[in-house]
Scaffold this motif. Structure first.
Motif, short mmCIF file in Angstrom:
data_model
loop_
_atom_site.label_atom_id
_atom_site.label_comp_id
_atom_site.label_asym_id
_atom_site.label_seq_id
_atom_site.Cartn_x
_atom_site.Cartn_y
_atom_site.Cartn_z
N LYS A 65 34.95 44.23 38.36
CA LYS A 65 33.04 43.23 37.53
C LYS A 65 33.00 42.42 39.77
O LYS A 65 31.57 43.28 39.60
CB LYS A 65 33.33 42.43 36.92
N CYS A 66 33.99 41.65 40.02
CA CYS A 66 33.25 41.50 41.00
C CYS A 66 34.36 40.76 41.95
O CYS A 66 33.83 39.63 42.57
CB CYS A 66 32.06 39.77 40.28
N GLY A 67 34.85 41.79 41.81
CA GLY A 67 36.40 41.61 43.17
C GLY A 67 36.25 42.16 44.30
O GLY A 67 35.21 42.76 44.82
N PHE A 68 36.57 41.23 46.06
CA PHE A 68 35.76 41.09 46.75
C PHE A 68 36.87 42.72 47.12
O PHE A 68 38.28 42.87 46.72
CB PHE A 68 36.64 40.19 46.99
N CYS A 69 36.39 43.21 47.87
CA CYS A 69 37.09 44.32 48.43
C CYS A 69 36.77 45.02 50.34
O CYS A 69 37.59 45.62 50.58
CB CYS A 69 37.19 45.66 47.86
N ILE A 70 35.75 43.86 50.68
CA ILE A 70 35.30 43.87 52.34
C ILE A 70 36.30 42.87 52.74
O ILE A 70 35.65 42.02 52.76
CB ILE A 70 33.81 44.11 52.00
N GLU A 71 36.82 43.57 53.47
CA GLU A 71 37.47 42.90 54.89
C GLU A 71 36.54 41.77 55.24
O GLU A 71 35.10 41.78 55.18
CB GLU A 71 38.93 43.72 55.65
N ASP A 73 34.64 39.72 53.67
CA ASP A 73 33.79 39.02 52.61
C ASP A 73 34.01 38.32 51.78
O ASP A 73 34.83 37.67 50.56
CB ASP A 73 33.48 40.00 51.84
N PHE A 74 34.43 36.43 52.53
CA PHE A 74 34.93 35.36 51.51
C PHE A 74 34.23 34.43 50.88
O PHE A 74 34.79 33.97 49.49
CB PHE A 74 35.17 34.73 52.47
N GLU A 75 32.63 35.02 50.54
CA GLU A 75 32.09 35.02 49.30
C GLU A 75 31.97 35.50 48.58
O GLU A 75 31.66 34.70 47.59
CB GLU A 75 30.73 35.24 49.80
N GLN A 76 32.30 36.82 48.03
CA GLN A 76 32.53 37.32 47.43
C GLN A 76 34.00 37.48 46.82
O GLN A 76 34.26 36.60 45.70
CB GLN A 76 32.48 38.75 47.26
N LYS A 77 35.34 36.39 47.64
CA LYS A 77 36.38 36.12 47.28
C LYS A 77 36.21 35.45 46.11
O LYS A 77 36.79 34.29 45.82
CB LYS A 77 37.51 36.07 48.22
N GLY A 78 35.23 34.25 46.71
CA GLY A 78 35.07 32.78 45.94
C GLY A 78 34.42 32.27 44.63
O GLY A 78 34.94 31.77 44.21
N TYR A 79 33.52 33.94 45.06
CA TYR A 79 32.76 33.89 43.76
C TYR A 79 33.70 34.39 42.24
O TYR A 79 33.72 34.21 41.32
CB TYR A 79 31.14 35.04 43.46
N CYS A 80 34.16 35.72 43.43
CA CYS A 80 35.40 36.48 41.72
C CYS A 80 36.28 35.03 41.60
O CYS A 80 36.79 35.00 39.94
CB CYS A 80 36.10 37.51 42.38
N ASN A 81 36.70 34.54 42.47
CA ASN A 81 37.86 32.66 41.97
C ASN A 81 37.02 32.10 41.08
O ASN A 81 38.00 31.33 39.77
CB ASN A 81 38.38 32.35 43.09
#
Length: 145
Positions: A65-71, A73-81
């Motif tokens: 749903k919300c995983g990070f996949c763009i090198e 993109d730490f904002e998305q990584k943090g959101y998924c966490n």
């Protein structure tokens, strides 16, 4: 609807991780056959009573749903966490643990342990409950995407 589908899958012999992940696949771009294969080894707490397969299936669904996949993109990584932690907290609040052996109330670290009567009984009572809980928790979570 997803909760019922997950319980149906579990009753047909799919493991807890498969039963939780698959109902979330179509809308998130993963075909169910790949999801079934991917989640196979996660059932039974990685087959040794560690983190419950229903939990790992849910965490995989969150990643879809919300995983990070763009090198970078730490904002998305943090959101998924954050969403993963939110799920884990809610699951523990409802079930007391994320560890399969704690939820089952019996040790299943070896393949032979899975055939013990207490493990077999828990598989019929505890496992459907945690599968349903995981799906319900996911369905009630709000995602900002």
């Amino acid at each position: 609807m997803r909760e019922q589908k997950s319980l149906e899958l579990f009753s047909k012999g799919y493991n807890c991780a498969q039963a939780v992940l698959v109902p979330f696949c179509a809308e998130n771009g993963l075909d169910k056959h790949t999801a079934f294969k991917l989640a196979t080894g996660f059932g039974g707490g990685l087959r040794c009573g560690e983190v419950c397969g229903a939990v790992t299936g849910a965490v995989m669904a969150i990643g879809l749903k919300c995983g990070f996949c763009i090198e970078g993109d730490f904002e998305q990584k943090g959101y998924c966490n954050e969403k993963t932690i939110e799920f884990m907290d809610k699951f523990v609040e409802e079930n007391g643990s994320v560890l399969c052996r704690d939820l089952l109330g019996t040790d299943i670290r070896t393949p032979a342990d899975h055939t013990k009567p207490e493990a077999q009984a828990a598989h019929k009572t505890v496992c459907p409950k945690v599968v349903a809980d995981a799906v319900r928790i996911l369905e009630n979570m709000k995602f900002n995407i």
